[in-house]
Enzyme design. Structure first.
Site, PDB file in Angstrom:
ATOM      1  CE  LYS A 203      -8.242   1.431  -4.123  1.00  0.00           C
ATOM      2  NZ  LYS A 203      -8.126   0.204  -4.848  1.00  0.00           N
ATOM      3  CG  LEU A 204      -1.534   7.986  -0.756  1.00  0.00           C
ATOM      4  CD1 LEU A 204      -2.273   9.271  -0.420  1.00  0.00           C
ATOM      5  CD2 LEU A 204      -0.777   7.491   0.475  1.00  0.00           C
TER       6      LEU A 204
ATOM      7  CB  ALA B 174     -16.115  -6.407   7.723  1.00  0.00           C
TER       8      ALA B 174
ATOM      9  CE1 TYR C  97     -11.290  -4.516  -0.123  1.00  0.00           C
ATOM     10  CE2 TYR C  97      -9.751  -3.849   1.596  1.00  0.00           C
ATOM     11  CZ  TYR C  97     -10.015  -4.523   0.413  1.00  0.00           C
ATOM     12  OH  TYR C  97      -9.002  -5.209  -0.228  1.00  0.00           O
TER      13      TYR C  97
ATOM     14  CB  THR D  87      -6.623  -7.137   1.977  1.00  0.00           C
ATOM     15  OG1 THR D  87      -6.014  -6.028   2.604  1.00  0.00           O
ATOM     16  CG2 THR D  87      -7.965  -7.391   2.666  1.00  0.00           C
ATOM     17  CG  ASP D  88      -2.210  -5.633   4.755  1.00  0.00           C
ATOM     18  OD1 ASP D  88      -3.243  -5.119   4.282  1.00  0.00           O
ATOM     19  OD2 ASP D  88      -1.113  -5.037   4.796  1.00  0.00           O
ATOM     20  CD  GLU D  89      -7.200  -2.306   4.230  1.00  0.00           C
ATOM     21  OE1 GLU D  89      -8.318  -2.012   4.696  1.00  0.00           O
ATOM     22  OE2 GLU D  89      -6.619  -1.602   3.395  1.00  0.00           O
TER      23      GLU D  89
ATOM     24  CG  ASN E 278      -1.477  -0.333   1.368  1.00  0.00           C
ATOM     25  OD1 ASN E 278      -1.603  -0.962   2.409  1.00  0.00           O
ATOM     26  ND2 ASN E 278      -2.203   0.713   1.063  1.00  0.00           N
TER      27      ASN E 278
ATOM     28  CB  SER F 251     -10.342  -2.942  -4.225  1.00  0.00           C
ATOM     29  OG  SER F 251     -10.182  -1.856  -5.126  1.00  0.00           O
TER      30      SER F 251
ATOM     31  CB  ALA G 181     -18.761  -6.684 -13.346  1.00  0.00           C
TER      32      ALA G 181
ATOM     33  CE  LYS H 179     -10.478  -9.199  -0.536  1.00  0.00           C
ATOM     34  NZ  LYS H 179     -10.629  -9.662  -1.950  1.00  0.00           N
TER      35      LYS H 179
ATOM     36  CB  ALA I 279     -13.832 -10.022  -9.232  1.00  0.00           C
TER      37      ALA I 279
ATOM     38  N   PRO J 237     -12.773   7.705   8.826  1.00  0.00           N
ATOM     39  CG  PRO J 237     -15.071   8.071   8.690  1.00  0.00           C
ATOM     40  CD  PRO J 237     -13.819   8.120   7.870  1.00  0.00           C
TER      41      PRO J 237
HETATM   42  P1  NAD Z   1      -9.580  -2.938  -8.417  1.00  0.00           P
HETATM   43  O1  NAD Z   1     -10.670  -2.209  -7.711  1.00  0.00           O
HETATM   44  O2  NAD Z   1      -8.560  -2.165  -9.177  1.00  0.00           O
HETATM   45  O3  NAD Z   1     -10.209  -3.995  -9.445  1.00  0.00           O
HETATM   46  C1  NAD Z   1     -11.302  -4.794  -9.129  1.00  0.00           C
HETATM   47  C2  NAD Z   1     -11.804  -5.421 -10.424  1.00  0.00           C
HETATM   48  O4  NAD Z   1     -12.902  -6.289 -10.087  1.00  0.00           O
HETATM   49  C3  NAD Z   1     -12.316  -4.412 -11.444  1.00  0.00           C
HETATM   50  O5  NAD Z   1     -11.838  -4.728 -12.725  1.00  0.00           O
HETATM   51  C4  NAD Z   1     -13.833  -4.581 -11.380  1.00  0.00           C
HETATM   52  O6  NAD Z   1     -14.494  -4.266 -12.594  1.00  0.00           O
HETATM   53  C5  NAD Z   1     -13.963  -6.052 -11.018  1.00  0.00           C
HETATM   54  N1  NAD Z   1     -15.236  -6.356 -10.371  1.00  0.00           N
HETATM   55  C6  NAD Z   1     -15.812  -5.700  -9.332  1.00  0.00           C
HETATM   56  N2  NAD Z   1     -16.993  -6.268  -9.027  1.00  0.00           N
HETATM   57  C7  NAD Z   1     -17.156  -7.320  -9.865  1.00  0.00           C
HETATM   58  C8  NAD Z   1     -18.167  -8.304 -10.032  1.00  0.00           C
HETATM   59  N3  NAD Z   1     -19.261  -8.310  -9.259  1.00  0.00           N
HETATM   60  N4  NAD Z   1     -18.011  -9.252 -10.986  1.00  0.00           N
HETATM   61  C9  NAD Z   1     -16.899  -9.238 -11.777  1.00  0.00           C
HETATM   62  N5  NAD Z   1     -15.912  -8.317 -11.666  1.00  0.00           N
HETATM   63  C10 NAD Z   1     -16.037  -7.376 -10.721  1.00  0.00           C
HETATM   64  O7  NAD Z   1      -8.910  -3.844  -7.316  1.00  0.00           O
HETATM   65  P2  NAD Z   1      -7.381  -4.236  -7.112  1.00  0.00           P
HETATM   66  O8  NAD Z   1      -6.698  -3.168  -6.362  1.00  0.00           O
HETATM   67  O9  NAD Z   1      -6.822  -4.710  -8.387  1.00  0.00           O
HETATM   68  O10 NAD Z   1      -7.541  -5.480  -6.105  1.00  0.00           O
HETATM   69  C11 NAD Z   1      -7.687  -6.801  -6.602  1.00  0.00           C
HETATM   70  C12 NAD Z   1      -7.879  -7.742  -5.432  1.00  0.00           C
HETATM   71  O11 NAD Z   1      -6.753  -7.657  -4.566  1.00  0.00           O
HETATM   72  C13 NAD Z   1      -9.094  -7.420  -4.573  1.00  0.00           C
HETATM   73  O12 NAD Z   1      -9.673  -8.634  -4.171  1.00  0.00           O
HETATM   74  C14 NAD Z   1      -8.523  -6.684  -3.373  1.00  0.00           C
HETATM   75  O13 NAD Z   1      -9.306  -6.877  -2.229  1.00  0.00           O
HETATM   76  C15 NAD Z   1      -7.182  -7.367  -3.239  1.00  0.00           C
HETATM   77  N6  NAD Z   1      -6.125  -6.555  -2.631  1.00  0.00           N
HETATM   78  C16 NAD Z   1      -5.788  -5.346  -3.176  1.00  0.00           C
HETATM   79  C17 NAD Z   1      -4.738  -4.614  -2.633  1.00  0.00           C
HETATM   80  C18 NAD Z   1      -4.312  -3.273  -3.195  1.00  0.00           C
HETATM   81  O14 NAD Z   1      -3.439  -2.639  -2.615  1.00  0.00           O
HETATM   82  N7  NAD Z   1      -4.868  -2.812  -4.308  1.00  0.00           N
HETATM   83  C19 NAD Z   1      -4.046  -5.118  -1.531  1.00  0.00           C
HETATM   84  C20 NAD Z   1      -4.455  -6.343  -0.972  1.00  0.00           C
HETATM   85  C21 NAD Z   1      -5.474  -7.065  -1.563  1.00  0.00           C
HETATM   86  O1  DAU Z   2      -3.485  -3.045   2.812  1.00  0.00           O
HETATM   87  C1  DAU Z   2      -4.057  -3.552   1.647  1.00  0.00           C
HETATM   88  C2  DAU Z   2      -5.122  -2.601   1.143  1.00  0.00           C
HETATM   89  O2  DAU Z   2      -4.452  -1.471   0.588  1.00  0.00           O
HETATM   90  C3  DAU Z   2      -6.050  -3.221   0.105  1.00  0.00           C
HETATM   91  O3  DAU Z   2      -6.738  -4.296   0.675  1.00  0.00           O
HETATM   92  C4  DAU Z   2      -7.026  -2.196  -0.460  1.00  0.00           C
HETATM   93  O4  DAU Z   2      -7.793  -2.772  -1.502  1.00  0.00           O
HETATM   94  C5  DAU Z   2      -6.233  -1.033  -1.007  1.00  0.00           C
HETATM   95  O5  DAU Z   2      -7.109  -0.023  -1.459  1.00  0.00           O
HETATM   96  C6  DAU Z   2      -5.295  -0.470   0.056  1.00  0.00           C
HETATM   97  O6  DAU Z   2      -6.057   0.137   1.121  1.00  0.00           O
HETATM   98  P1  DAU Z   2      -5.614   1.512   1.807  1.00  0.00           P
HETATM   99  O7  DAU Z   2      -6.785   2.120   2.440  1.00  0.00           O
HETATM  100  O8  DAU Z   2      -4.425   1.308   2.668  1.00  0.00           O
HETATM  101  O9  DAU Z   2      -5.142   2.312   0.490  1.00  0.00           O
HETATM  102  P2  DAU Z   2      -5.363   3.839   0.045  1.00  0.00           P
HETATM  103  O10 DAU Z   2      -4.525   4.061  -1.176  1.00  0.00           O
HETATM  104  O11 DAU Z   2      -6.798   4.210  -0.017  1.00  0.00           O
HETATM  105  O12 DAU Z   2      -4.711   4.639   1.250  1.00  0.00           O
HETATM  106  C7  DAU Z   2      -3.369   4.436   1.670  1.00  0.00           C
HETATM  107  C8  DAU Z   2      -3.145   5.254   2.929  1.00  0.00           C
HETATM  108  O13 DAU Z   2      -3.192   6.653   2.588  1.00  0.00           O
HETATM  109  C9  DAU Z   2      -4.206   5.066   3.989  1.00  0.00           C
HETATM  110  O14 DAU Z   2      -3.609   5.178   5.279  1.00  0.00           O
HETATM  111  C10 DAU Z   2      -5.163   6.235   3.775  1.00  0.00           C
HETATM  112  C11 DAU Z   2      -4.250   7.327   3.288  1.00  0.00           C
HETATM  113  N1  DAU Z   2      -4.834   8.292   2.324  1.00  0.00           N
HETATM  114  C12 DAU Z   2      -5.506   7.795   1.256  1.00  0.00           C
HETATM  115  C13 DAU Z   2      -6.035   8.636   0.319  1.00  0.00           C
HETATM  116  C14 DAU Z   2      -6.814   8.102  -0.876  1.00  0.00           C
HETATM  117  C15 DAU Z   2      -4.614   9.644   2.481  1.00  0.00           C
HETATM  118  O15 DAU Z   2      -3.976  10.090   3.454  1.00  0.00           O
HETATM  119  N2  DAU Z   2      -5.141  10.487   1.558  1.00  0.00           N
HETATM  120  C16 DAU Z   2      -5.856  10.046   0.483  1.00  0.00           C
HETATM  121  O16 DAU Z   2      -6.331  10.878  -0.336  1.00  0.00           O
END
Ligand code: NAD
Ligand code: DAU
Length: 371
Positions: A202-203, A165, A163, A137-139, A192, A90, A39, A167, A87, A309
């Site tokens: 993201k971090l 919930a 998020y 995700t592991d979350e 992650n 996230s 999208a 997933k 998709a 939170p």
């Molecule tokens: P991202 O946010 O970078 O990408 C999500 C993509 O989905 C984007 O390209 C967005 O345009 C598309 N999208 C969103 N809503 C849509 C819709 N309604 N229809 C079509 N496309 C849509 O996410 P990511 O980090 O690449 O994560 C990919 C998948 O892996 C997700 O399902 C996420 O829950 C899972 N996941 C991510 C992580 C992580 O660390 N990033 C870890 C575990 C699981």
């Molecule tokens: O565990 C898998 C998950 O990892 C995925 O399902 C999610 O899609 C992905 O976004 C990621 O979630 P997190 O919340 O763990 O990732 P994030 O990069 O947002 O944060 C990583 C850790 O760092 C988390 O404990 C929160 C903390 N954080 C994050 C940000 C953005 C900070 O301390 N400061 C920040 O500015």
């Protein structure tokens, strides 16, 4: 018996992991066509797929996974036999500030895909064999104490954020379509991810980019939360293994074997950035606001800010099932993975600069404070 996917539909293929997976899949010799359905939300970016437009096996469709008619049409037209479903909305912080989009895309969207898959594959029997792979995700497993055993595939679900919930709900729907209708599903729950093309809210990319521009490095709360960092290239290889060797109906946990506290990873990035910048006069000139250019260590930018939170304290992944049954093992250690990721961001400023319309850290913090 091994499965040989022919025609893939990859949802969310313009996002971080999806784009890495599309590139990975098309780099395999003898791979068939790939249709990306995305999208292009704020997180989707066609620049993540740049270069692939010359590959005759690749096509891109801008569209919503909630549009069941569109998904059915694409499946029929392209004789899709395999869906790899990335998709999603996230980002946990965004889900806390506004859960609605998460319910729509992650729950309703996944259900629309499942309905289309059931119609085309089971009701109309359009293909000989099929697979629906759901990326989760592991979350969904909730939060661990310091001495708890790592999450395994039978750990009960206990999601804590909107998020996770959403997933978890999508995982349950995938399970229900397998049990009730016999859809051939596989599911992965991973930790992650980090690596190229990750959106800078993201971090890890946020830290790298903030160091370059001399901005604060926001650490939520005490920074002692623990995550298991998985290089996206290892995740993509794991998904390939699940697609080709995984058993129908099975769930596989995928981890990186790199558990660290947030403070440890923040400090590791600071150290590596200092080293790289100090060793290159051109970089110091390009980033005059960076601490290295001002003779200071990047750690001086670390700022403890208001905690997220409901912040989960620890995630840890037991991926022994994927190792045993699929031969999966992560190949990156954290130091090497961080180094190559930092180098990628340094080489690809043209990719991330257009994405910095908003100060993401400040935006999240001011919205948290307003509550
Ligand atoms: P991202 O946010 O970078 O990408 C999500 C993509 O989905 C984007 O390209 C967005 O345009 C598309 N999208 C969103 N809503 C849509 C819709 N309604 N229809 C079509 N496309 C849509 O996410 P990511 O980090 O690449 O994560 C990919 C998948 O892996 C997700 O399902 C996420 O829950 C899972 N996941 C991510 C992580 C992580 O660390 N990033 C870890 C575990 C699981
Ligand atoms: O565990 C898998 C998950 O990892 C995925 O399902 C999610 O899609 C992905 O976004 C990621 O979630 P997190 O919340 O763990 O990732 P994030 O990069 O947002 O944060 C990583 C850790 O760092 C988390 O404990 C929160 C903390 N954080 C994050 C940000 C953005 C900070 O301390 N400061 C920040 O500015």
């Amino acid at each position: 018996m091994d499965y040989a996917p022919d025609n893939l539909l990859i949802t969310g293929g313009a996002g971080f992991i999806g784009a890495n997976f599309v590139r990975h899949w098309l780099s395999r010799p003898g791979t068939g066509p790939v249709v990306v359905l995305d999208a292009l939300t704020y997180a989707g970016n066609q620049a993540n797929l740049r270069g692939l437009e010359h590959d005759s096996r690749y096509s891109f469709v801008r569209g919503d996974i909630c549009d069941e008619a569109l998904v059915s049409r694409l499946m029929a037209e392209h004789r899709i036999d395999t869906i790899v479903h990335f998709a999603a909305e996230s980002h946990v912080d965004r889900s806390i500030l506004g859960p609605d989009d998460f319910i729509r895309t992650n729950v309703v969207g996944t259900h629309a895909l499942l309905k289309a898959a059931k119609k085309i594959w089971l009701d109309e029997k359009a293909v000989r064999a099929h697979r629906f792979h759901h990326v989760s995700t592991d979350e969904v497993y909730g939060s661990l104490g310091l001495s708890d055993p790592a999450f395994h595939e039978l750990t009960p679900y206990a999601p804590n954020s909107p998020y996770s919930a959403s997933k978890a709900a999508s995982d349950h729907l995938v399970r229900a379509y397998r049990e009730t209708y016999g859809l051939h599903t596989t599911l992965t729950n991973c930790s992650n991810n980090y690596g190229p093309y990750q959106f800078p809210e993201k971090l890890l990319p946020l830290l790298i980019i903030n160091i370059l521009s001399g901005k604060p490095l926001p650490v939520y709360g005490d920074g002692l939360q623990i995550r298991d960092w998985l290089h996206v290239a290892d995740h993509c290889r794991a998904i390939e293994l699940v697609l080709t060797r995984g058993m129908v109906g099975e769930v596989y946990n995928i981890g990186g074997n790199c558990e660290t506290t947030n403070m440890q990873i923040v400090r590791a990035i600071c150290r590596q950035m200092d080293e790289l910048l100090q060793a290159d006069a051109n970089l110091l000139k390009s980033y005059p606001q960076s601490p290295a250019a001002r003779g200071k260590p990047a750690e001086t930018l670390i700022t403890h800010v208001r905690d997220r939170p409901g912040h989960d304290r620890r995630y840890a992944i037991d991926f022994s099932k994927a190792s045993r049954e699929l031969g999966y093992a992560p190949s990156f250690d954290l130091a090497a993975g961080l180094r190559s990721t930092i180098e990628w961001y340094l080489l690809n400023t043209a990719w991330w600069q257009p994405l910095l319309g908003r100060d993401y850290a400040q935006w999240v913090q001011s919205n948290y404070s307003a509550r």
